[in-house]
Design an enzyme around this catalytic site. Sequence first.
Site: not given
Ligand SMILES: NC(=O)C1=CN([C@@H]2O[C@H](COP(=O)(O)OP(=O)(O)OC[C@H]3O[C@@H](n4cnc5c(N)ncnc54)[C@H](O)[C@@H]3O)[C@@H](O)[C@H]2O)C=CC1
Ligand SMILES: O=C([O-])CC(=O)C(=O)O
Length: 345
Positions: A160, A188
Amino acid sequence: MAKEPMRVLVTGAAGQIGYALVPMIARGVMLGADQPVILHMLDIPPAAEALNGVKMELVDAAFPLLKGVVATTDVVEACTGVNVAVMVGGFPRKEGMERKDVMSKNVSIYKTQASALEAHAAPNCKVLVVANPANTNALILKEFAPSIPDRNVTCLTRLDHNRALGQISERLSVQVSDVKNVIIWGNHSSTQYPDVNHATVKTSTGEKPVRELVADDEWLNGEFITTVQQRGAAIIKARKFSSALSAASSACDHIRDWVLGTPEGTFVSMGVYSDGSYGVPSGLIYSFPVTCSGGEWKIVQEAGTVDPEPVAPEEGPEPDLPEVDLLCLESFDEAAEDFFSAMLD
Ligand SMILES: NC(=O)C1=CN([C@@H]2O[C@H](COP(=O)(O)OP(=O)(O)OC[C@H]3O[C@@H](n4cnc5c(N)ncnc54)[C@H](O)[C@@H]3O)[C@@H](O)[C@H]2O)C=CC1
Ligand SMILES: O=C([O-])CC(=O)C(=O)O
């Protein structure tokens, strides 16, 4: 003398962010160009084949700093001896959902992983929670890993922060590297408050306040804030996946600054446990402006009182005295309720 490798855990390593993040770590973007690393990658059994594919690619990329790869679906093996843990594993939200909608799925994951980190990580392991809802997951992790020092459990709001820098840079047509000291207060989530009241731009005649250069309070107090708050949703709408590239890059920024220090005169935003600063209840994981040195973060104390007098946005906390983001508390209560009732079942 060559440094000892650091072990870096990435959970959810077969997912979108994981795929963008692990090569950055292996290239030294997170811990420095002279820091060898051993990557520990965790995912769930249905993703084991994909995870192995990522491991094969890491081998194929022949990263000079990469001294080993552990790719596993076993949480204990994944957590053993790690110095840095980046918790990405979980379920991402889809178009039309709020981040808190993935809470019940993601929060329960964090107890197991907290216990494994508590028992098996290296002493003084630094933890960054990325998976949403990031503040709440970090709070759960902190509660269930009591021997990890509170100050070692953080969550990602650097994305952010970087988004806010990017918006200012575009608006003023200046290099993003010349903009600094925006602040993300709170969670967030769409309730966060992006604050430019201490932000400056480096110009040929010195540093100038962003508010003065933009000279458009209506934009700064309105569209700028909502654009940053809603950027995650906008990316999901455009890509159909969450922001993987920028999240991975920001996760590297967060850990790099934490471990190696922030530049003189620069602060960054990190979700850290509150010590009561700015009236935020102690113990919550809340995004503050911080500086880092010697592997420790410190909340910037004067950001609430520095001139110019901030102009309050129509919604959201006052910039000079941010209110507690109640979502964090409510979310924690709901999540804790779900979690404890699941344990009793
Ligand atoms: N804080 C931030 O700025 C941001 C946070 N996010 C969050 O990050 C997370 C991941 O996003 P993506 O990579 O896009 O999702 P994704 O679905 O592509 O990858 C998530 C991975 O986590 C794995 N997973 C699920 N349960 C698990 C467990 N118990 N142990 C280990 N691995 C597990 C899945 O199999 C998958 O490979 C989501 O919660 C998303 O909302 C995404 C973007 C920014
Ligand atoms: O918005 C979402 O769910 C993924 C995320 O946290 C971001 O891109 O900031």
